[in-house]
Design an enzyme around this catalytic site. Structure first.
Site, PDB file in Angstrom:
ATOM      1  N   CYS A  39      60.887  39.725  37.188  1.00 53.86           N
ATOM      2  CA  CYS A  39      61.984  39.912  38.152  1.00 53.86           C
ATOM      3  C   CYS A  39      61.458  40.233  39.543  1.00 53.86           C
ATOM      4  O   CYS A  39      61.661  41.331  40.059  1.00 53.86           O
ATOM      5  CB  CYS A  39      62.894  41.011  37.657  1.00 53.86           C
ATOM      6  SG  CYS A  39      63.532  40.581  36.044  1.00 53.86           S
ATOM      7  N   PRO A  54      26.594  37.909  40.168  1.00 59.54           N
ATOM      8  CA  PRO A  54      27.688  36.932  40.193  1.00 59.54           C
ATOM      9  C   PRO A  54      28.746  37.242  39.135  1.00 59.54           C
ATOM     10  O   PRO A  54      28.427  37.680  38.026  1.00 59.54           O
ATOM     11  CB  PRO A  54      26.986  35.607  39.869  1.00 59.54           C
ATOM     12  CG  PRO A  54      25.773  35.997  39.080  1.00 59.54           C
ATOM     13  CD  PRO A  54      25.389  37.388  39.523  1.00 59.54           C
TER      14      PRO A  54
HETATM   15  N1  LLP Z   1      29.239  42.859  43.167  1.00 62.42           N
HETATM   16  C1  LLP Z   1      30.133  43.686  43.750  1.00 62.42           C
HETATM   17  C2  LLP Z   1      29.665  44.946  44.295  1.00 62.42           C
HETATM   18  C3  LLP Z   1      31.477  43.299  43.836  1.00 62.42           C
HETATM   19  O1  LLP Z   1      32.334  44.116  44.438  1.00 62.42           O
HETATM   20  C4  LLP Z   1      31.907  42.063  43.298  1.00 62.42           C
HETATM   21  C5  LLP Z   1      33.308  41.657  43.355  1.00 62.42           C
HETATM   22  C6  LLP Z   1      30.942  41.247  42.679  1.00 62.42           C
HETATM   23  C7  LLP Z   1      29.622  41.664  42.636  1.00 62.42           C
HETATM   24  C8  LLP Z   1      31.292  39.918  42.060  1.00 62.42           C
HETATM   25  O2  LLP Z   1      31.788  39.032  42.991  1.00 62.42           O
HETATM   26  P1  LLP Z   1      32.102  37.512  42.563  1.00 62.42           P
HETATM   27  O3  LLP Z   1      30.791  36.859  42.228  1.00 62.42           O
HETATM   28  O4  LLP Z   1      33.000  37.564  41.386  1.00 62.42           O
HETATM   29  O5  LLP Z   1      32.759  36.939  43.749  1.00 62.42           O
HETATM   30  N2  LLP Z   1      40.136  40.035  42.442  1.00 62.42           N
HETATM   31  C9  LLP Z   1      39.603  39.175  43.474  1.00 62.42           C
HETATM   32  C10 LLP Z   1      38.112  39.273  43.573  1.00 62.42           C
HETATM   33  C11 LLP Z   1      37.587  40.671  43.799  1.00 62.42           C
HETATM   34  C12 LLP Z   1      36.099  40.755  43.876  1.00 62.42           C
HETATM   35  C13 LLP Z   1      35.662  42.172  43.850  1.00 62.42           C
HETATM   36  N3  LLP Z   1      34.234  42.360  43.887  1.00 62.42           N
HETATM   37  C14 LLP Z   1      40.078  37.743  43.225  1.00 62.42           C
HETATM   38  O6  LLP Z   1      40.786  37.518  42.260  1.00 62.42           O
HETATM   39  O7  LLP Z   1      39.773  36.847  43.990  1.00 62.42           O
END
Ligand code: LLP
Length: 430
Positions: A353, A285
């Site tokens: 900008c 997570p």
């Molecule tokens: N494991 C892997 C292989 C991942 O690619 C990711 C996130 C996670 C775990 C963690 O996921 P989470 O629990 O944070 O959802 N920049 C985007 C989110 C990109 C997520 C990329 N991978 C945003 O701001 O919504």
């Protein structure tokens, strides 16, 4: 003095006319450190972690914080001290974990494009597992490990072809996605892995997307993963751990994701029913551990009434808070010191900008020039995606722990920004 909690933000409360994080008054922090300023609550991070720990009580689990959500050393330190492992996606991420006191054996390395150099360094450090995302990567990793007389601990990332029902840019487990090995090719890939002298199979993993607010895609992924584990083990290849990735969503705008403990009670019931409840489990997570632990404080620079729109121009921008521009994401915006007068409707925008530099559209606010605002849910994927666009220095970060406010990153100066640059013809100084 009356205390009023903010819905869905347990670490934030108005005490009288002041917004507090834990026992720290945010407007005082803004005055002391300037804006834009990120403020994180350690208590909120540990409370989010505790929800997972409750859900997994009595189970064999390794919670690996997906540090891409927020890779500040001071944040990694919180999770390292709480006993977490780490999901990394680059050699740089690994260096951060080790610098913040994390242990190499508790690191798992995800990502579709690991370089040979990164593999070598991770093998040297002795990380716990490579989450391998393609057959080609598997061959290269075996080569690199053999050249070091080592066997790389490997889990194959499965693309389970499950729709997580989230923004397309953060859906990762669908057929058309660049991530993981297609469900149909997984068994073959494990059979190949078992023959490679530089590879030691230790697990299987998946990650279906991010900001997932429903339980069903997770439950579907469990079934698909367990089907594969059964097939792989029937082929004589033991799978020690099962990693279900990250992805659990948070409340940005009245979103109602399942709580981590409820989700995992239901997931574990499914695992139990199929006889996998006592396996070594892993999760990755990110957002759900840090997203709602952070706010970005910002000052109203100007109000600009317009014929079609009123603009509230703030000193934070898309370089600090890229999510609205990238994903049309919604972040709540609240005043640090609420005013009693009738509100107006504003587009809240930054100084960059570009028309894409907006933080909130059509927000109802009572504000005046010089007021301080908090952009909520800014603990995940804000500073980690911040840039220097328009030569803006990245904001400082403060970690609040009860009565204490620790500066965990100072404001980036112009000297910091220009350090690696040279004028043509200048004599190198180093
Ligand atoms: N494991 C892997 C292989 C991942 O690619 C990711 C996130 C996670 C775990 C963690 O996921 P989470 O629990 O944070 O959802 N920049 C985007 C989110 C990109 C997520 C990329 N991978 C945003 O701001 O919504």
């Amino acid at each position: 003095m009356t205390t009023q909690n903010l819905p869905g933000q347990p670490h934030l409360a108005y005490r009288g006319n002041e917004l507090f994080t834990e026992n720290i008054c945010l407007s005082e922090l803004a005055k002391e450190h300037g804006t834009p300023l990120f403020v994180y609550s350690k208590g909120a991070m540990l409370a989010a972690l505790a929800a997972y720990q409750r859900g997994f009580a009595g189970r064999n689990v390794q919670i690996c914080y997906a540090m891409k959500a927020n890779p500040a050393l001071g944040v990694i330190q919180v999770f390292a001290e709480a006993g977490c492992g780490f999901d990394i996606v680059s050699g740089g991420d690994m260096d951060r974990v080790l610098a913040a006191g994390g242990r190499a054996e508790n690191i798992i390395f995800s990502g579709v494009g690991k370089t040979r150099a990164e593999m070598r360094r991770a093998l040297q450090a002795g990380i716990g597992c490579f989450n391998v995302e393609s057959e080609a990567e598997l061959e290269v990793l075996s080569d690199v490990a053999l050249s070091m007389d080592l066997r790389a601990p490997v889990s194959i990332r499965v693309n389970p072809n499950v729709d997580p029902k989230t923004h397309p840019y953060i859906s990762t487990g669908l057929k058309g996605s660049k991530f993981g090995v297609a469900h149909e090719r997984v068994l073959q890939t494990y059979q190949r892995a078992a023959t490679l002298a530089g590879i030691r199979v230790v697990g299987i993993d998946c990650h279906i997307g991010s900001q997932i607010t429903q339980e069903a895609p997770y439950l579907d992924a469990v079934d698909r993963m367990l089907d594969l584990v059964e097939a792989i083990e029937a082929a004589g290849i033991p799978v020690d751990h099962i990693d279900f990735g990250g992805g659990l969503g948070i409340n940005y705008n009245g979103d109602t994701p399942p709580s981590a403990d409820r989700l995992w009670e239901n997931m574990l019931a499914k695992l139990d029913a199929r006889g996998f409840g006592q396996r070594q489990l892993m999760i990755e997570p990110g957002r759900s551990l840090v997203g709602n632990a952070g706010v970005c404080l910002t000052e109203v620079l100007y109000l600009k009434p317009g014929e079609q729109k009123n603009f509230c121009i703030i000193d934070a921008a898309m370089n600090d808070l890229p999510r609205p521009a990238m994903y049309q994401a919604f972040h709540q915006i609240v005043p640090l010191n609420p005013r009693p007068e009738a509100p107006d409707t504003y587009d809240v925008v930054g100084p960059i900008c570009e028309s894409g530099d907006w933080i909130g559209h059509d927000r109802t606010l009572t504000v005046q020039q010089g007021d301080l605002l908090a952009v909520l849910s800014a603990g995940a994927y804000c500073m980690s995606m911040a840039s220097n666009y328009n030569s803006r220095g990245r904001a400082p970060e403060i970690l609040v722990d009860g009565e204490q406010a620790h500066v965990i990153r100072q404001r980036e100066t112009m000297a910091d920004q220009m350090r690696q640059e040279r004028l043509v013809g200048a004599t190198p100084t180093t």
